[in-house]
Scaffold this motif. Structure first.
Motif, PDB file in Angstrom:
ATOM      1  N   VAL A   1       3.187  -1.522  -6.998  1.00 16.26           N
ATOM      2  CA  VAL A   1       2.560  -1.352  -5.685  1.00 16.26           C
ATOM      3  C   VAL A   1       1.137  -1.915  -5.775  1.00 16.26           C
ATOM      4  O   VAL A   1       0.410  -1.610  -6.710  1.00 16.26           O
TER       5      VAL A   1
ATOM      6  N   LEU B   1       0.839  -1.199   0.000  1.00 13.59           N
ATOM      7  CA  LEU B   1       0.000   0.000   0.000  1.00 13.59           C
ATOM      8  C   LEU B   1       0.871   1.244   0.000  1.00 13.59           C
ATOM      9  O   LEU B   1       1.885   1.289   0.707  1.00 13.59           O
ATOM     10  N   ALA B   2       0.502   2.216  -0.812  1.00  9.92           N
ATOM     11  CA  ALA B   2       1.116   3.541  -0.730  1.00  9.92           C
ATOM     12  C   ALA B   2       0.032   4.514  -0.286  1.00  9.92           C
ATOM     13  O   ALA B   2      -1.071   4.515  -0.834  1.00  9.92           O
TER      14      ALA B   2
ATOM     15  N   ILE C   1      -0.747   8.362  -0.033  1.00 12.59           N
ATOM     16  CA  ILE C   1      -0.230   9.620  -0.590  1.00 12.59           C
ATOM     17  C   ILE C   1      -1.220  10.739  -0.309  1.00 12.59           C
ATOM     18  O   ILE C   1      -2.402  10.615  -0.643  1.00 12.59           O
TER      19      ILE C   1
ATOM     20  N   GLN D   1      -1.721  -1.460  -3.905  1.00 15.54           N
ATOM     21  CA  GLN D   1      -2.842  -0.529  -3.796  1.00 15.54           C
ATOM     22  C   GLN D   1      -2.353   0.873  -3.459  1.00 15.54           C
ATOM     23  O   GLN D   1      -1.342   1.032  -2.774  1.00 15.54           O
ATOM     24  N   VAL D   2      -3.077   1.862  -3.944  1.00 14.53           N
ATOM     25  CA  VAL D   2      -2.740   3.253  -3.642  1.00 14.53           C
ATOM     26  C   VAL D   2      -3.937   3.927  -2.983  1.00 14.53           C
ATOM     27  O   VAL D   2      -5.058   3.863  -3.495  1.00 14.53           O
TER      28      VAL D   2
ATOM     29  N   VAL E   1      -5.147   7.588  -1.683  1.00 18.65           N
ATOM     30  CA  VAL E   1      -4.874   9.024  -1.652  1.00 18.65           C
ATOM     31  C   VAL E   1      -5.672   9.664  -0.522  1.00 18.65           C
ATOM     32  O   VAL E   1      -6.914   9.594  -0.498  1.00 18.65           O
TER      33      VAL E   1
ATOM     34  N   ALA F   1      -6.291   6.354  -8.437  1.00 20.46           N
ATOM     35  CA  ALA F   1      -5.973   5.619  -7.213  1.00 20.46           C
ATOM     36  C   ALA F   1      -7.023   4.538  -6.943  1.00 20.46           C
ATOM     37  O   ALA F   1      -8.111   4.562  -7.506  1.00 20.46           O
TER      38      ALA F   1
ATOM     39  N   VAL G   1       0.873   8.224  -8.494  1.00 20.75           N
ATOM     40  CA  VAL G   1       0.065   7.019  -8.692  1.00 20.75           C
ATOM     41  C   VAL G   1       0.604   6.226  -9.879  1.00 20.75           C
ATOM     42  O   VAL G   1       0.725   4.996  -9.827  1.00 20.75           O
TER      43      VAL G   1
ATOM     44  N   TYR H   1      -9.632   6.849  -2.444  1.00 23.32           N
ATOM     45  CA  TYR H   1      -9.464   8.304  -2.391  1.00 23.32           C
ATOM     46  C   TYR H   1     -10.480   8.846  -1.401  1.00 23.32           C
ATOM     47  O   TYR H   1     -11.672   8.578  -1.529  1.00 23.32           O
TER      48      TYR H   1
ATOM     49  N   CYS I   1       3.566   4.344  -8.871  1.00 28.99           N
ATOM     50  CA  CYS I   1       3.174   3.172  -8.078  1.00 28.99           C
ATOM     51  C   CYS I   1       2.773   2.017  -8.981  1.00 28.99           C
ATOM     52  O   CYS I   1       3.146   0.862  -8.732  1.00 28.99           O
ATOM     53  N   ARG I   2       2.012   2.315 -10.012  1.00 29.17           N
ATOM     54  CA  ARG I   2       1.580   1.246 -10.924  1.00 29.17           C
ATOM     55  C   ARG I   2       2.791   0.626 -11.606  1.00 29.17           C
ATOM     56  O   ARG I   2       2.913  -0.591 -11.717  1.00 29.17           O
TER      57      ARG I   2
END
Lengths: 451, 491
Positions: B270, B242-243, B245, B272-273, B275, B293, B262, B296, B265-266
């Protein structure tokens, strides 16, 4: 002005009694004013679901809300924490807790269940509990609690024992018997019972449970922790957490204690394990103890947590304070319950001493209430056609058990009537007449659905 | 009569009315007073000093409501709408707790009253359709594909708990390996950091913080640091699960190039992102499909004129994230996050139901929310520059990296040398000068000496006036003139 000691029950520290001048007590007309925002045509006999809040407390709440909107930063830094602490102190005294650190304010009993059960879930995840360790609950536990157990216990590998309580019920002994039986069954399968969840007053059907006795049994049987879900308790029955003796005890203040939606207290007895209880919504206060964590879970409206002092003022305008209110509610709901049972030729679901401010009254079997759907249909019909608000319970028939009948057929439906200070006899007469009308018209629940 | 005089006169009348109405019998009348609201008939435009002056001509935003079009607000209308704000305070901290106009508060009171009148009826017949209506409006505002992707929760703090709890289960259920990583910005919000500790570290995850430069000069600096942190995350065969951001960091405030981050990250695999755009909606452009993302969240009570508190959590539809749950479990458990969040036990949901009213309010500004964002941004940059010129300091970031808030360097001679100093100075400025503004302490880097260590985060919202920033400027100048230092403040 002298104030009634706000503690429930007898206390050695009772301060000067309120002068018995009836002009100092709230009048019927005052009460009507205080609840003038209630829909006037509705016979509101369901205080149990969503509670009620008088106008003077709502006004106090507005005052708090306005303070925040006016200057939120100053409110946050200088006012909010003190207000919450003041409410917690009042509650600590009301429930006879030892330390104010044992008292946290949360939104409602549903949130409290998440807090207690998330901890159980962590214990499984962290290997403190073994797979198949057990949580015990009542079969008629509130649906949100059942789902919380699914979300945090079953999912984590734990198992569940459900205690089936008889209904209608005739005595506390019947409950104690079933409870002991379930524990025996659980232990005979070699399972360790990590937590017992016991309602103080079940929701549907509503019965006052002998919690003190059940907690004692839990201790005797080596059950690690006990969580009492007393959503309906405060303002409805006496609440003494030391006497009850549970590890966790939660009660909503917006149901029977005249707070606005929504606020509840979660009592956590001080012990080594109580330090590892956390609010699931984590803020910068994480790790500072549950009361502090719960007092800030991000920006939101905390005003309902701040009006407890105003509520106490309201309650103390009644003769006997909260004790007086509880007694009168109980006496009235039993009287009204008997009146309805007599009129309909049915029964009460419990003896009077096992009810508080709510009681279950059997519905005429001719209504043919045979499913949850029928119960919902009848309830909607009563609301829409007769302006009566009352929850309805479908009693599932059990094989081989003594069942209650009226005029030859089984009673399969019950109304849960409640009494709070704003109710009058007319409310119950309205319900009585509505049911009698439906029966007289020869309608069953299924027929109401098509109308 | 000057605008200021008019403003304080009106708000005093409103205050007096509130206290007059404090009796049970008049609760009804109180409610109807609020319901009739302070919608004045628009008066002639006043040539005032309001920075919300509707001079800029922007293309009209497509309306989400049917005609006839209500008239645009005048400066005097805006004063009315915010007459409940403390008139003695220069309120330049919209970022912390947001703000809500009286017409929206009125609408909220109406809804609260409806509940109190007959809660069962409201529960069975009104609550869920109204929540769905709010969710649908938000879906359109943020360019989400399906309304199922939009859940309403209390605030970004709650949204973080939802997303992170899912990560904790990943570890507990063996989907993730002990030591798999989560990445977050060093300037992530305090409660998000604690949530990561509670749900990730505790569950066996490894947390990487991305150090960001501050003051910052360009988006590239941020992108560079982020790439490096991701590399660290992937060391030793770890996966980055997970990121987290920020879209707009809180303290210090900077607009982060989320779209680029993002994408990175892809590229870097990564899982999952998430935000955290607590300050997003109403402050920066919020387009779910563009940002890309998985999750969000943004608060609607900060910059979108809703009362405390309400936020949305967007969850992109995918198999990866079908397992999100609200941590407060009700009978709706298992029916999808949006439905779960729509009932978490008895409470006051009214803040979630006034989104249509907030939209109505916004559309009475020239250019709608886009117009408001643009004017707020221009105002805060202009005021920021005015302050740094007055004090001989600098802004914390270039104008294109700030939104409706900007960090303004405070004179070094004030001697801000700790977080505690910053808080104490903030209290002093509130109590002695009637200015509300959060203050950030930036520890000096190696080799730095006698430079700026404190920044004020000023904000601009439609109710602000030039006088607010002058008041702040004068306050700081006064402190400097008096040779004030933070060391002199009581602890």
């Amino acid at each position: 002005m002298l104030r009634e000691d706000p503690r429930n029950g007898e206390s050695a520290h009772r301060s000067s009694k309120k002068p018995k001048l009836s002009s100092k007590f709230i009048t019927e007309s005052d009460i009507r004013d205080e609840f003038s925002h209630h829909q006037p045509r509705v016979a509101r006999i369901n205080n149990g679901s969503f509670g009620s809040c008088p106008g003077s407390v709502l006004t106090a709440q507005r005052h708090w809300q306005l303070q925040f909107l006016c200057q939120p930063d100053a409110f946050y830094f200088n006012t909010l924490r003190h207000g919450i602490t003041a409410s917690r102190k009042i509650i600590k005294d009301l429930i006879n807790a030892d330390h104010v650190e044992e008292v946290s304010l949360v939104d409602n009993a549903t949130t409290a269940a998440a807090i207690v059960l998330q901890r159980i879930g962590r214990s499984f995840a962290e290997g403190k509990f073994q797979k198949n360790d057990t949580v015990l609950m009542l079969h008629c536990a509130f649906q949100a609690v059942k789902k919380s157990i699914q979300a945090y216990v079953t999912r984590a590998g734990g198992s569940v024992i459900e205690v089936r309580l008889p209904f209608p019920v005739n005595s506390e002994e019947e409950i104690v018997f079933e409870f002991k039986k379930s524990i025996e069954e659980g232990k005979s399968n070699g399972r360790k019972i990590r937590l017992a969840i016991i309602d103080h007053i079940t929701s549907m059907p509503s019965v006052v449970i002998p919690v003190k006795e059940l907690v004692r049994i839990c201790r005797a049987e080596g059950i690690e922790q006990v969580f009492v879900d007393a959503a309906h308790a405060i303002g409805s029955v006496k609440v003494d957490v030391k006497e009850v003796g549970a590890d966790f005890y939660v009660s909503n203040l917006h149901k029977w204690f005249f707070c606005p939606p929504s606020v509840a207290f979660l009592y956590c007895k001080k012990s080594t394990s109580s330090s590892d209880v956390h609010h699931p919504v984590v803020s910068h206060e994480y790790g500072n103890g549950l009361p502090i964590e719960s007092s800030w879970i991000g920006t939101r409206d905390y005003s309902s947590q701040l009006v407890v002092p105003a509520v106490l003022e309201f309650i103390n305008r009644f003769e006997g304070g909260i004790d007086g209110i509880m007694k009168r509610n109980h006496d009235e709901v039993v009287k009204m319950g008997k009146m309805l049972a007599e009129s309909w030729g049915t029964n009460l679901g419990t003896p009077p001493e096992m009810s508080a401010a709510m009681i279950m009254v059997g519905l005429p079997s001719r209504l043919c209430l045979n499913s949850e759907e029928d119960a919902v249909t009848l309830r909607s019909h009563l609301r829409d056609r007769y302006e009566v608000e009352v929850p309805i319970f479908h009693q599932v028939s059990k094989d081989g058990e003594e069942e209650v009948r009226d005029m030859g057929r089984f009673i399969t439906g019950y109304v849960r009537i409640s009494h709070q200070v704003y109710n009058t006899w007319k409310d119950y007469e309205k319900l009585r007449d509505a049911i009698n009308q439906i029966v007289e018209d020869g309608k069953t629940c299924k027929m109401l659905y098509t109308e | 009569m000057s605008l200021n005089h008019l403003f304080s006169h009106f708000s005093l009348k409103v205050e007096a009315f509130f206290f007059f109405c404090c009796s049970p019998r008049s609760y009804h009348r109180f409610s109807s007073y609020m319901a009739s609201s302070l919608h004045n008939t628009p008066s002639a435009a006043v040539n005032g000093t309001s920075v919300a002056d509707a001079k800029s001509r922007l293309p009209k935003r497509p309306r989400l409501l049917a005609d006839p079009t209500p008239p645009l607000f005048t400066p005097s209308d805006i004063l009315s709408e915010f007459s409940h704000h403390d008139p003695t305070v220069a309120r330049i901290n919209n970022g912390s707790f947001g703000s809500c106009p009286s017409s929206v508060i009125s609408a909220q009171h109406d809804l609260q009253l409806q509940w109190l009148q007959q809660p069962d009826d409201f529960y069975f017949n009104q609550l869920q359709p109204k929540i769905l209506q709010s969710r649908t409006i938000i879906k359109d505002l943020i360019n989400a594909d399906h309304v199922d992707e939009v859940s309403i929760v209390d605030n970004a703090t709650t949204a973080a708990a939802i997303v992170l709890q899912q990560i904790a289960w990943g570890f507990a259920e063996g989907k993730f390996k002990h030591g798999d990583a989560a990445v977050m910005l060093h300037y992530a919000y305090g409660s998000v950091k604690k949530s990561v500790e509670a749900y990730v570290t505790r569950a066996g995850g490894y947390v990487i913080e991305v150090p960001l430069p501050f003051p910052v000069n360009s988006a590239d600096e941020i992108i560079h640091e982020f790439r490096q942190a991701l590399q660290r995350g992937k060391q030793n065969g770890r996966r980055v699960r997970l990121a987290v951001i920020d879209h707009v960091t809180s303290m210090p405030t900077v607009v982060i190039p989320v779209k680029e981050l993002v994408s990175i990250c892809r590229e870097e695999g990564v899982d999952q992102v998430f935000v955290d755009a607590a300050h997003g909606i109403g402050c920066v452009d919020v387009d779910m499909k563009q940002i890309g993302a998985d999750f969000y969240t943004s608060n609607l009570h900060k910059w979108y004129f809703c009362p405390p508190s309400v936020a949305f959590l967007y969850c992109k539809r995918s198999i990866n994230n079908s397992d999100l749950h609200h941590p407060v479990v009700s009978h709706e458990y298992g029916n999808g996050l949006a439905i779960e969040s729509g009932w978490i036990g008895t409470r006051d949901y009214s803040a979630q139901l006034v989104v249509p009213k907030a939209l109505e309010f916004i559309n009475r500004f020239e250019g709608g929310i886009d117009g408001i964002k643009k004017r707020n941004h221009e105002c805060v940059v202009e005021m920021g520059k005015m302050l740094v010129e007055a004090w001989g300091t600098h802004l914390g970031c270039p104008p294109e990296m700030c939104s409706s808030m900007v960090m303004v360097g405070l004179p070094a001679c004030l001697g801000i040398s700790s977080d505690r100093d910053a808080l104490n100075l903030r209290t002093c400025i509130r109590e002695k000068f009637g200015v509300e503004v959060p203050i950030y302490y930036r520890s000096p880097k190696d080799g730095e000496d006698g430079g700026v260590t404190g920044y004020a985060r000023i904000s601009c919202q439609v109710y602000n006036k030039v006088e607010d920033y002058h008041k702040f400027s004068d306050a700081v100048n006064q402190l400097v003139h008096n040779a004030f230092t933070c060391a002199s403040l009581p602890n």
